[in-house]
Design a protein around this motif. Sequence first.
Motif, PDB file in Angstrom:
ATOM      1  N   ASP A   1     -11.992  34.979   8.506  1.00  0.00           N
ATOM      2  CA  ASP A   1     -10.453  35.871   8.995  1.00  0.00           C
ATOM      3  C   ASP A   1      -9.715  34.675  10.275  1.00  0.00           C
ATOM      4  O   ASP A   1     -11.212  33.894  11.236  1.00  0.00           O
ATOM      5  CB  ASP A   1     -11.390  36.415   9.507  1.00  0.00           C
ATOM      6  N   VAL A   2      -8.648  34.070   9.650  1.00  0.00           N
ATOM      7  CA  VAL A   2      -7.837  33.361  11.048  1.00  0.00           C
ATOM      8  C   VAL A   2      -7.954  34.157  12.388  1.00  0.00           C
ATOM      9  O   VAL A   2      -7.536  33.587  13.610  1.00  0.00           O
ATOM     10  CB  VAL A   2      -6.717  32.617  10.038  1.00  0.00           C
ATOM     11  N   SER A   3      -8.271  35.532  12.319  1.00  0.00           N
ATOM     12  CA  SER A   3      -7.693  36.141  13.216  1.00  0.00           C
ATOM     13  C   SER A   3      -8.197  36.385  14.085  1.00  0.00           C
ATOM     14  O   SER A   3      -7.928  37.392  15.206  1.00  0.00           O
ATOM     15  CB  SER A   3      -6.397  37.259  12.959  1.00  0.00           C
ATOM     16  N   SER A   4      -9.670  36.379  14.385  1.00  0.00           N
ATOM     17  CA  SER A   4     -10.638  36.829  15.235  1.00  0.00           C
ATOM     18  C   SER A   4     -11.666  35.651  15.561  1.00  0.00           C
ATOM     19  O   SER A   4     -11.753  35.016  14.881  1.00  0.00           O
ATOM     20  CB  SER A   4     -11.737  37.946  14.117  1.00  0.00           C
TER      21      SER A   4
ATOM     22  N   ASN B   1      -8.083  36.064   5.272  1.00  0.00           N
ATOM     23  CA  ASN B   1      -8.850  34.337   4.765  1.00  0.00           C
ATOM     24  C   ASN B   1      -8.000  33.442   4.237  1.00  0.00           C
ATOM     25  O   ASN B   1      -7.637  32.728   4.082  1.00  0.00           O
ATOM     26  CB  ASN B   1      -9.340  34.933   3.516  1.00  0.00           C
ATOM     27  N   GLU B   2      -8.394  32.662   5.007  1.00  0.00           N
ATOM     28  CA  GLU B   2      -8.099  30.825   4.894  1.00  0.00           C
ATOM     29  C   GLU B   2      -8.259  30.200   3.782  1.00  0.00           C
ATOM     30  O   GLU B   2      -6.945  29.842   3.584  1.00  0.00           O
ATOM     31  CB  GLU B   2      -9.026  30.389   6.075  1.00  0.00           C
TER      32      GLU B   2
ATOM     33  N   SER C   1      -4.568  37.689   1.522  1.00  0.00           N
ATOM     34  CA  SER C   1      -5.917  38.299   1.355  1.00  0.00           C
ATOM     35  C   SER C   1      -5.260  39.734   1.974  1.00  0.00           C
ATOM     36  O   SER C   1      -5.876  40.625   2.552  1.00  0.00           O
ATOM     37  CB  SER C   1      -6.842  37.436   2.044  1.00  0.00           C
ATOM     38  N   PHE C   2      -4.215  39.516   3.509  1.00  0.00           N
ATOM     39  CA  PHE C   2      -3.813  40.365   4.590  1.00  0.00           C
ATOM     40  C   PHE C   2      -2.994  41.032   3.735  1.00  0.00           C
ATOM     41  O   PHE C   2      -1.743  40.726   3.394  1.00  0.00           O
ATOM     42  CB  PHE C   2      -4.005  39.728   5.915  1.00  0.00           C
ATOM     43  N   GLY C   3      -2.819  42.586   4.861  1.00  0.00           N
ATOM     44  CA  GLY C   3      -2.361  43.396   3.931  1.00  0.00           C
ATOM     45  C   GLY C   3      -2.633  44.968   2.568  1.00  0.00           C
ATOM     46  O   GLY C   3      -3.348  44.443   1.933  1.00  0.00           O
TER      47      GLY C   3
ATOM     48  N   GLU D   1     -11.655  39.532  -1.232  1.00  0.00           N
ATOM     49  CA  GLU D   1     -11.078  38.170   0.237  1.00  0.00           C
ATOM     50  C   GLU D   1      -9.351  37.497  -0.324  1.00  0.00           C
ATOM     51  O   GLU D   1      -8.641  37.297   0.152  1.00  0.00           O
ATOM     52  CB  GLU D   1     -11.786  36.419  -1.227  1.00  0.00           C
ATOM     53  N   ASN D   2      -9.726  39.004  -1.484  1.00  0.00           N
ATOM     54  CA  ASN D   2      -7.583  38.944  -2.357  1.00  0.00           C
ATOM     55  C   ASN D   2      -7.676  40.090  -2.360  1.00  0.00           C
ATOM     56  O   ASN D   2      -8.227  40.959  -2.644  1.00  0.00           O
ATOM     57  CB  ASN D   2      -7.590  37.005  -2.688  1.00  0.00           C
TER      58      ASN D   2
END
Length: 913
Positions: A509-512, A567-568, A574-576, A624-625
């Motif tokens: 998770d790139v945002s945490s 997810n990178e 992956s997000f939304g 993951e996606n």
Amino acid sequence: MIKHTLFLLLFVKICFLHAQSATTISGVIKERVKSEVIANAEVVLEGEFTPITTNELGEFKLITSNKGDFILQISTPDFDSKRIPVFLDDNNIDLGIIFLERDMTVEKSINLINITDDELLDDEINSNALALLQSTKDIFLNRAAFDFGQAFFRVRGYDSQYGEVHLNGLPMNKMYDGRPQWNNWGGLNDVIRNQQYANGLEASDFTFGGILGNTNIDLRPSGLRPGTRLSSSLSNRTYSGRLMATYNSGVKNEKFAYIISASRRWAKQGYMDGTLYDSYSVYGSLEYLLNDKNTISATAIVASNRRGRSSAITEEVQEIQGNRYNPYAGIQNGKIRNSRERHIREPLFLFNYHHESKSLQINAVIGYQTGVYKRSRLGYYNAPNPDPTYYRYLPSFYLNSPIGANFESAIQAEEGFIENPQLDWENIYKANTSLNQNGEAAYVLYDDTSKDNQITARATSNIDIGSHYKLDLGLTHRQLNSKNYAQINDLLGAEYHRDIDTFSETLNDVSSEVNKGNGAVFNYNYNLKGSNSDVYTQLNAHYNKVKAFVSGKYAIVNYQREGLFMNERFIDNSFGESERVKFSNWSLKAGASYTITGRHWVSVNTAIINRAPVLQNVFINPRENNTVVPNLQSETMTSVDATYFLRMPKLTGRFTGFYTRFQNTTDVNFFFVDSGVGSDFVQEVLTDLDKLHLGVELGLEYQVSSAVKLSLVASVAKHEYASNPFVTINFDTAGATEDLIDISGSKFLGQSAVKDYKLAKGPQKAIAVGIEYRDPKYWWVSASANYLANNYANISTITRTESFLIDPETQLRFPDATDENVQKLLKQKPLDNFYLLNMVGGKSWLKKGKYISVFASVNNLFDTTFRTGGYEQSRNGNYGQLKQDNFSGNPSFAPKYWYGFGRTYFLNFAFSF
């Protein structure tokens, strides 16, 4: 099909419109010991299918236009059924007072859920449907539940997702995998005894149904016997002890009734090593009678189940450690600790309205279910695999070395495995607290967690139209929101976990914050949303000797994923929210039965069912996606069954033939593979998969005397793949380009040549011979000898694709991969055939109006070792590697098997008043 069915109904009506004189059969049903009347007992002419019930005075009047020899059957829960031969002419029959004896074997069916619960060892095999059969008196289904179940036999080879389970009319099959979760009401045996069951494709009063059958469990207090029941059990199966208490007030002041029930089950270790059991269940229901036709009820169920899981193992491991061995468990501070625990706690709340009048029944229910489902797992990061059965730690690794067998190292590996066979918790803590780690975890115990919130509304009605027709209607809506994430359970002495993928060094998770502590959500985090709306109608017609029905269903299903982690490795996908996946399907079912005489009749049923794929097979890699399986299709089932029923005074039974074809099935699997096109951890997607199930069932009972009964049961079937499905593998593309199988993240492998291979659906041949003795002094004993054969492990589909023939070094076909050599290497071998002897018995006493009973069962009396199922490992995904691994005869990646229980017992004491 609709035209043909309508023509059949019209033909039936024309044939039987002429007037017929009617005969009335009347009587009063009472309990023999106390001479109390029995209300709501079912009375039916065998072969007629439409029962009536006794009134509050135990009286009944059955009106029929049939003529000739028939058998009148009277049945009610907790009592032996009574079969009375009658000759019908134009004269009425008054049978007077008919006494029913208490069923000495009732404890057998009460404890069936406990027995079949043993078969639900893990999610991968939690597809057994035998708990559906608790209440049936059909001898074949009864044997399937009690005797064949321990070998993971499946009725007609069907998964439990193809049978419906309802509580008070509320459907309980999960949207995620289509299966009922038995643990949601586990341990509440006293209150789930009032069941209505429709077998196979038979018409059901409460649902359109599945091809396996349908069960509705009526939880209303007024439908269960009033009083108090206390029981205690001992066993060496999944749990060692159980306590249960139930109180049913009965109807008070003709206005209300209530039930409370609770149970506790526990074991430090079950039959399998390291499998703890810790469970409690609480139930409460209040029913209010508005008047003699309308009632409302509120019900709550809270059941918590925590248990240690066991693993499938290779024959190499079993030969060294035995069939009780469990690599998931080890000793920590002198106590057993299992790294793979499952904890389910999903409370359920129901509110029902029920109307019942002479020609109309209505049932409306609103249900809400919430809770959590956790499965613990031991993760390792840049550290040695802690699994004691990891292939590099076993003798076969050294025997199958590409540079030649190393027998000395193999002997040392075997000795080391014998000396240290369990998970080493001490070394795990040492690794996590070593100075080199600087507080970072090399090992993490975490929970794969699902938190579901689901609301369901359902209404059904049964309308009598004249004396020959009945119309059933129903509609349902379900709304699911499921939160799914991994949560750190224990850092095992470390200070933090670094939340990255260790193979690609990318962020989950790139945002945490990358460093996570105890209790933190990590690795993956997403929601699954689902909705399901359906409506069904069913027309039933009954004219003298012919009964027919036609039923239709229309369903709309919607699925969607919402990613909460970016997810990178899948930064843009992956997000939304994902796209919304929609399905709309219709299904048809019809059947007819013909009474040859009152003792012989036949029935034929057929169905075409279109069903949306279950939620777990919609997204390729939901952790993951957002990617959806391409060209996703609804599953189509075409099924037919035909049955001959025999009801003689002493000999009863049935013979059934069935045929079902599944088409357009989708399946998603996860594993690491060394294939001909490359090596990676992949998601394998199978599409256009067809399966064929056909066979026969036989069940016979012969009443030798009032005390002795013989039985013969058999099932001979063929369950196999009926097509060559298309295979696509998917993987992330975060690694070095030269190491990727394909830069697109997906590789189409063409068709897998699996047609005519056997399905892993339990024994495809099962035979049982039984004898039962009932003594007039209220004790009984029965024994059954069982033969089970033609069982198979699940095959690897990727090894049956063309990629299996490709040398990953040269990208050319292996020179010695001839058709003959490949077929020999991939030949499917059946599991061992075996015999099992089971014994069951009991004794009951009546003391001053109070009943005391003892029930005991011993399964697998001769302690036979047998495999119940298994699967081929897909690691060796190319011909050269699989050939090398099998060269010694002891492959490192051999099939893994589940082993059945040896000699086990179950003992129950009950006291009711």
